[in-house]
Design an enzyme around this catalytic site. Structure first.
Site, mmCIF file in Angstrom:
data_model
loop_
_atom_site.group_PDB
_atom_site.id
_atom_site.type_symbol
_atom_site.label_atom_id
_atom_site.label_comp_id
_atom_site.label_asym_id
_atom_site.label_seq_id
_atom_site.Cartn_x
_atom_site.Cartn_y
_atom_site.Cartn_z
ATOM 1 N N LYS A 1 46.921 52.275 32.729
ATOM 2 C CA LYS A 1 47.749 51.049 32.838
ATOM 3 C C LYS A 1 46.962 49.936 32.155
ATOM 4 O O LYS A 1 45.881 49.567 32.590
ATOM 5 C CB LYS A 1 47.974 50.734 34.318
ATOM 6 C CG LYS A 1 49.226 49.916 34.623
ATOM 7 C CD LYS A 1 49.277 48.529 34.051
ATOM 8 C CE LYS A 1 48.478 47.533 34.854
ATOM 9 N NZ LYS A 1 48.505 46.178 34.230
ATOM 10 N N GLY B 1 37.989 45.025 35.858
ATOM 11 C CA GLY B 1 38.682 43.746 36.024
ATOM 12 C C GLY B 1 37.913 42.878 36.998
ATOM 13 O O GLY B 1 36.697 43.041 37.164
ATOM 14 N N SER B 2 38.644 41.991 37.645
ATOM 15 C CA SER B 2 37.980 41.029 38.526
ATOM 16 C C SER B 2 37.525 41.687 39.836
ATOM 17 O O SER B 2 38.123 42.674 40.282
ATOM 18 C CB SER B 2 38.943 39.886 38.837
ATOM 19 O OG SER B 2 40.109 40.400 39.449
ATOM 20 N N THR B 3 36.516 41.117 40.441
ATOM 21 C CA THR B 3 36.022 41.618 41.729
ATOM 22 C C THR B 3 37.117 41.513 42.788
ATOM 23 O O THR B 3 37.290 42.405 43.622
ATOM 24 C CB THR B 3 34.755 40.829 42.124
ATOM 25 O OG1 THR B 3 33.719 41.202 41.199
ATOM 26 C CG2 THR B 3 34.296 41.147 43.533
ATOM 27 N N GLU B 4 37.891 40.418 42.700
ATOM 28 C CA GLU B 4 38.980 40.204 43.656
ATOM 29 C C GLU B 4 39.978 41.372 43.614
ATOM 30 O O GLU B 4 40.327 41.957 44.639
ATOM 31 C CB GLU B 4 39.654 38.907 43.210
ATOM 32 C CG GLU B 4 40.630 38.303 44.117
ATOM 33 C CD GLU B 4 41.330 37.152 43.365
ATOM 34 O OE1 GLU B 4 40.817 36.661 42.333
ATOM 35 O OE2 GLU B 4 42.413 36.778 43.833
ATOM 36 N N GLY C 1 39.405 44.279 42.252
ATOM 37 C CA GLY C 1 38.645 45.495 42.582
ATOM 38 C C GLY C 1 38.730 45.813 44.070
ATOM 39 O O GLY C 1 38.866 46.967 44.477
ATOM 40 N N CYS D 1 32.626 40.292 31.063
ATOM 41 C CA CYS D 1 32.177 40.357 32.460
ATOM 42 C C CYS D 1 30.661 40.168 32.541
ATOM 43 O O CYS D 1 30.139 39.770 33.574
ATOM 44 C CB CYS D 1 32.618 41.658 33.098
ATOM 45 S SG CYS D 1 32.411 43.055 32.016
ATOM 46 N N GLU E 1 32.587 33.282 38.693
ATOM 47 C CA GLU E 1 32.763 33.749 37.320
ATOM 48 C C GLU E 1 33.865 32.918 36.663
ATOM 49 O O GLU E 1 34.997 32.888 37.143
ATOM 50 C CB GLU E 1 33.169 35.226 37.333
ATOM 51 C CG GLU E 1 33.325 35.787 35.946
ATOM 52 C CD GLU E 1 33.648 37.274 35.939
ATOM 53 O OE1 GLU E 1 34.479 37.722 36.747
ATOM 54 O OE2 GLU E 1 33.073 37.981 35.090
HETATM 55 P P1 ADP Z 1 41.765 39.148 35.060
HETATM 56 O O1 ADP Z 1 41.578 38.236 36.249
HETATM 57 O O2 ADP Z 1 40.618 39.177 34.164
HETATM 58 O O3 ADP Z 1 43.101 39.051 34.398
HETATM 59 P P2 ADP Z 1 42.482 41.276 36.749
HETATM 60 O O4 ADP Z 1 41.480 41.897 37.626
HETATM 61 O O5 ADP Z 1 43.522 40.400 37.338
HETATM 62 O O6 ADP Z 1 41.675 40.582 35.620
HETATM 63 O O7 ADP Z 1 43.262 42.380 35.904
HETATM 64 C C1 ADP Z 1 42.682 43.506 35.351
HETATM 65 C C2 ADP Z 1 43.703 44.615 35.392
HETATM 66 O O8 ADP Z 1 44.083 44.830 36.744
HETATM 67 C C3 ADP Z 1 44.997 44.344 34.639
HETATM 68 O O9 ADP Z 1 45.447 45.542 34.021
HETATM 69 C C4 ADP Z 1 45.950 43.934 35.744
HETATM 70 O O10 ADP Z 1 47.295 44.199 35.434
HETATM 71 C C5 ADP Z 1 45.487 44.829 36.870
HETATM 72 N N1 ADP Z 1 45.841 44.345 38.209
HETATM 73 C C6 ADP Z 1 45.982 43.068 38.644
HETATM 74 N N2 ADP Z 1 46.315 43.045 39.950
HETATM 75 C C7 ADP Z 1 46.393 44.330 40.368
HETATM 76 C C8 ADP Z 1 46.672 44.970 41.612
HETATM 77 N N3 ADP Z 1 46.970 44.272 42.688
HETATM 78 N N4 ADP Z 1 46.635 46.322 41.647
HETATM 79 C C9 ADP Z 1 46.324 47.042 40.563
HETATM 80 N N5 ADP Z 1 46.054 46.507 39.369
HETATM 81 C C10 ADP Z 1 46.073 45.173 39.256
#
Ligand code: ADP
Length: 498
Positions: A195, A248-251, A253, A304, A401
């Protein structure tokens, strides 16, 4: 930002691809979203719609996971490790053949300078596939001597693919992140549902066509475009997925970990960072100053591992800060498709807002912008390279960050003080050290709680070098042979032979 004659002509095949009807790769076919819905991807240099792409959601994830399961249980199992390696190698070759096209797609969709994508994103993705192609034939178990009284046992381990891997990637290096994820999973023999980030779906959609061309059996690789809260969440929670790999973000994650708990799928995470970059007074400042500037400004700070906390030994603090500020001032901002551009726009209006929010909070809390500190222009999502001083550990700009071209510079007195400061965040992804004293360099490297430590360099990546985080920067490693751990299970086989 005036337009100049250095703007590159968009390749006809890129024009055709970008404006074409986009389809996701599911079960070996290029398909639209089951709902028929699409969503726009924007050109961050202008804010205009670049393309409409399928809005995959739960139903598409279900289709993709079923296809991956069929492939994993069926055709993909029959493919020998050598053949797997050849397919992965071929994919790398095809990307290389279309390198200019990928560099342009990446620039248009993400905003990064096309010249940077051409020398960094694309060749690193090619290298990654080539490196992982070699691993396909080298994933081995061990024979294990047992100490069971009386003996008479032969014991060995098998390294088997974990199964169907769900993979979720961000927008900062769209093609490269797809490579980091797909390469090792395929080498290990997993089937994959990828995805991609909603901000930058195009290069992965183009990659889908090349995966077909390379000849992977149907369903081995599935690529879904869609939003995180829908498609991403469905993939992370899916009971038919054996393993989820997320960058992606820790949040987010943490949300992935919760979603994965349903069927206790294996999880690997490459998350955020607030990387310390430490310049000692005995460093070669001719190298350290541009190094510290590029540590934060490369990819517009959207890394990152960006060196966003710059610690400088007191006696050279002013000199280094002035030097980094001078470097920042010289950076030419502009659209990525202009060859003279050194820094493009941030990826999206949300990211612009987020970074500007941090700049405002820094100002309110008393930080001083030596350069930058604001948006540039009204069109596109440009932010000026920013160097902040007078930053206190209590400030948000110190702790969080930012993911933009913003560095906080702080003076320090000695190695012990800087070690404590460098380690005092929730993150532990990367760190930089600049000094001519090799003992100091290595002993600090040992004490930093970070997955990567760069000494007298920064942002050096290689397919063979593991990358990942301590603390809340993640679980597991990307790249190197270590990443194969993410995609394999170890089976112990014990045979009584006497
Ligand atoms: P950023 O804050 O850098 O945009 P994110 O962590 O939000 O990074 O996004 C990284 C990836 O995680 C993207 O592909 C996004 O669509 C996906 N993503 C965002 N929220 C969720 C979620 N709740 N569950 C699964 N994937 C997610």
């Amino acid at each position: 930002m005036e337009t100049s004659s250095t703007v590159v002509e968009t390749l006809p095949q890129v024009k055709e691809f970008v404006s074409g009807r986009h389809k996701m790769l599911i079960d070996g076919k290029l398909v639209e979203a089951a709902s028929g819905k699409t969503f726009p991807s924007y050109n961050p240099a202008t804010g205009e719609v670049l393309a409409e792409v399928p809005e995959g959601d739960k139903e598409d994830i279900d289709r993709a996971v079923s296809a991956a399961r069929r492939a994993f249980e069926g055709r993909w199992r029959q493919v020998t490790p050598s053949e797997r390696g050849q397919l992965i190698w071929k994919l790398g070759e095809l990307i290389e053949k279309h390198a200019d096209e990928f560099a342009q797609i990446e620039s248009l969709d993400n905003g990064k300078p096309v010249a940077v994508a051409r020398v960094a994103d694309v060749p690193l993705a090619v290298d990654l596939f080539r490196y992982m192609a070699g691993w396909a034939t080298k994933i081995e178990g061990n024979t294990i001597p047992l100490s069971v009284p009386g003996g008479g046992y032969l014991a060995y381990t098998l390294r088997e693919p974990v199964g169907v891997a769900g993979q979720i990637i961000p927008w900062n290096f769209p093609l490269l992140m797809a490579a980091w994820k797909l390469g090792p999973a395929l080498a290990a023999g997993c089937a994959v549902v990828l995805k991609v980030a909603e901000q930058t779906p195009l290069s992965a959609l183009r990659l889908g066509g090349l995966i077909q061309e390379a000849g992977f059996p149907a369903g081995v690789v599935n690529i879904v475009t869609g939003f995180g809260e829908t498609a991403g969440a469905a993939l992370a929670a899916h009971p038919g997925v054996d393993k989820i790999a997320f960058t992606g973000s820790t949040e987010v994650g943490k949300l992935i970990v919760q979603a994965a708990a349903g069927n206790l799928k294996k999880v690997s995470l490459e998350l955020g960072g607030k990387s310390p970059n430490v310049v000692f007074k005995d460093a070669d400042l001719e190298v350290a100053i541009p190094g510290a500037a590029s540590a934060i400004f490369f990819n517009h700070g959207q890394c990152c591992c960006a060196g966003s906390r710059l610690y400088v030994e007191k006696s050279v603090f002013d000199k280094v800060v002035e030097g980094v500020a001078e470097q920042g001032k010289q950076i030419k901002l502009g659209p990525g498709m202009d060859l003279s551009t050194q820094m493009g726009p941030l990826v999206s209006s949300e990211q612009l807002e987020r970074v500007c929010g941090y700049l405002a909070s820094g100002r309110q809390e008393g930080a001083k912008a030596v350069i930058g500190g604001q948006r540039v222009g009204e069109r596109g999502y440009f932010v000026a390279p920013t160097v902040l001083t007078e930053v206190k550990p209590s400030m948000k700009v110190y702790q969080e960050e930012i993911f933009g071209p913003v560095v906080a510079a702080m003076p320090f007195s000695d190695a012990r003080e800087v070690e404590a400061a460098a380690n005092e965040t929730i993150y532990g992804l990367a760190a930089g050290i600049w000094t001519r004293d090799i003992s100091k360099a290595h002993s600090l490297a040992e004490r930093l709680r970070a997955g990567t430590v760069w000494i007298n360099c920064f942002n050096v990546f290689d397919a063979a070098l593991p990358f990942g985080g301590y603390k809340q920067s993640g679980w597991g490693r990307e790249m190197g042979h270590e990443v194969l751990e993410n995609y394999t299970e170890t089976k112990s086989v014990c045979v009584r032979i006497k």
